[in-house]
Design an enzyme around this catalytic site. Structure first.
Site, short mmCIF file in Angstrom:
data_model
loop_
_atom_site.label_atom_id
_atom_site.label_comp_id
_atom_site.label_asym_id
_atom_site.label_seq_id
_atom_site.Cartn_x
_atom_site.Cartn_y
_atom_site.Cartn_z
N SER A 183 6.60 32.57 -18.82
CA SER A 183 5.43 33.37 -18.48
C SER A 183 4.81 32.93 -17.17
O SER A 183 5.40 33.02 -16.11
CB SER A 183 4.44 33.32 -19.65
OG SER A 183 3.43 34.27 -19.49
N ASP A 225 3.66 40.34 -18.55
CA ASP A 225 2.88 40.77 -19.72
C ASP A 225 1.39 40.52 -19.50
O ASP A 225 0.58 40.75 -20.39
CB ASP A 225 3.37 40.09 -21.00
CG ASP A 225 3.15 38.58 -21.02
OD1 ASP A 225 2.75 38.00 -19.98
OD2 ASP A 225 3.39 37.96 -22.08
#
Length: 454
Positions: free
Chosen positions: A102, A247
């Protein structure tokens, strides 16, 4: 069952250092295949990744593990996490995997797992998989004629681009908008600029030259300075920042000022409430979301439901209680009408839809929905194995801070689920008091953490 490998967002750590090794990836794949084998059909798993160099280490190890258990593997290459979740459902696959850490630096990597419904796995399922990893696999290996096969899906990028474009309201276009988009040299470096361009925007892309080691480096949703400067330099209407696996979303207004996830969620929720498409009567967010957001929603007759930190906890409550807007202050925005997990690009399009229907108002006017209460967050790093929060001095500092904020704010102390950090957050109407409380507690933790290493 206790989880040791899995944190708040899958397994994460320094690449090629235990536990984030090829051996771990192999065993995770084998254990997960056992968990999701069901029936006699050809089982299939979708594997995507971001742009980290270590993806080349973990992808073949995962592939080998699934193939050894008789699962076919569909490799989609660098794609956002929500794209893999979408493709898992679209292809009727038995599960999906994302190789990504991430927003972490390139030295780290991680493994995120999705079920056939495209949702991240529950704590219980992750615990079961972890327990399976310690068991022998020999009795369950596929026979020589039953091994899985691996293939590459050449149109995965195009499928996701079209899916995202179809979430934008029909009849609207981005013509006339100049947008800077920062893709963090990560998974969205191809798809994000294309989506915005094809919807009509004048696009200025940055962070679109990944080299395996520059993901999130001075760019993206966790380092917006470059984006802020580029928005002002180009006279853009706004900027969009995604993180390494896309995301997460942070936006920047025309003056180069960041707009966080709390503001974006509130804007979307209030717009959807007006159009009577908001479900659940409010928003699901975490304990980190600003008190100003809660007060604003309350004034609109909407509710803020809070969860522990972690977007999958937000999603779990959304599913349980029927909400369709949720997320985190850090930029995970979950819109369950369109996605099973945070999708920075889809969230950005919903914000842009509101903006272009306001008759020429600026991003600073539209996207700053509420006045945030003063909030201070400090991260304190500690050595692995130490437990500074158990120290009596630290506990006393926390009790003192709670007492000083009582009735005027709130205090939150928590360990990060992805890094060796303790996060100290306080908020309240008195900014000086908030800063002082956070500073005192953080200093107590630092001293304790330092002493434990001597």
């Amino acid at each position: 069952m206790t989880r040791h490998l899995f944190g708040t967002d899958g397994i994460r750590g320094t690449a090629n250092v235990d536990p984030m090794t090829a051996e771990t990836a192999l065993r995770v794949a084998m254990a997960t295949a056992l968990q999701f084998r069901r029936g006699s059909h050809r089982h299939r798993v979708v594997i995507g990744k971001d742009t980290r160099l270590s993806g080349y280490l973990l992808e073949p190890a995962l592939t080998a593990g699934f193939i050894s258990m008789g699962m076919d593997v569909v490799l989609v290459g660098p794609l956002p996490t929500p794209a893999v979740a979408m493709l898992t459902r679209s292809l009727r696959a038995d599960m999906g995997v994302v190789i990504s850490a991430s927003h972490n630096p390139y030295q780290d990597n991680g493994i995120k797992l999705f079920g056939p419904d495209g949702y991240k796995l529950s704590d219980d399922v992750e615990s079961t998989i972890e327990a399976r990893m310690g068991q022998p696999f020999a009795p369950d290996l596929a026979g020589s004629a039953d091994l899985g096969r691996a293939s590459r899906m050449e149109d995965a990028t195009g499928r996701y681009i079209e899916y995202v474009k179809n979430t934008f309201p029909r009849g609207l276009r981005l013509d006339g908008l100049k947008i800077v988009v920062d893709c963090a040299n990560g998974a969205a470096y191809k798809v994000a600029p294309k989506v915005l361009y094809e919807l009509g925007a004048d696009v200025i892309p940055v962070g679109v030259a990944p080299d395996g080691t520059n993901i999130n480096k001075g760019c993206g949703a966790t380092a917006t300075q470059t984006l802020q400067e580029q928005v002002v330099a180009h006279g853009a209407h706004l900027g969009i920042a995604l993180d390494g696996d896309a995301d997460r979303l942070i936006m920047v207004d025309e003056a180069g000022r960041p707009i966080d996830g709390d503001q974006l969620m509130t804007l979307i929720a209030c717009s959807w409430a007006t159009s009577q498409t908001l479900r659940g009567g409010g928003v699901v967010a975490t304990v980190m979301s600003n008190l100003g957001m809660e007060r604003h929603l309350d004034g609109m007759g909407l509710h803020l439901a809070r969860t522990p930190v972690g977007d999958r906890y937000v999603v779990e409550m959304m599913r349980e209680r029927g909400y369709n807007v949720g997320g985190e202050q850090s930029g995970h925005v979950v819109l369950s009408d369109y996605s099973t997990t945070g999708d920075g690009l889809i969230a950005a399009l919903q914000v842009l839809a509101v903006l272009i229907q306001t008759n020429g108002k600026s991003a600073s006017e539209v996207c700053r929905v509420f006045a945030p209460v003063p909030q201070k967050l400090t991260n304190v790093r500690f050595a692995a194995g130490s437990k500074p929060l158990d120290d009596a001095v630290v506990q006393e500092a926390i009790r003192d801070g709670e007492g000083r904020l009582s009735g005027n704010g709130r205090l939150l102390i928590r360990k990060s689920g992805t890094e060796p950090l303790i996060r100290v957050m306080a908020e309240g109407d008195d900014e000086g008091l908030v800063n002082q409380v956070v500073g005192d507690i953080a200093e107590a933790i630092r001293k304790t953490a330092l002493e434990s290493t001597r």
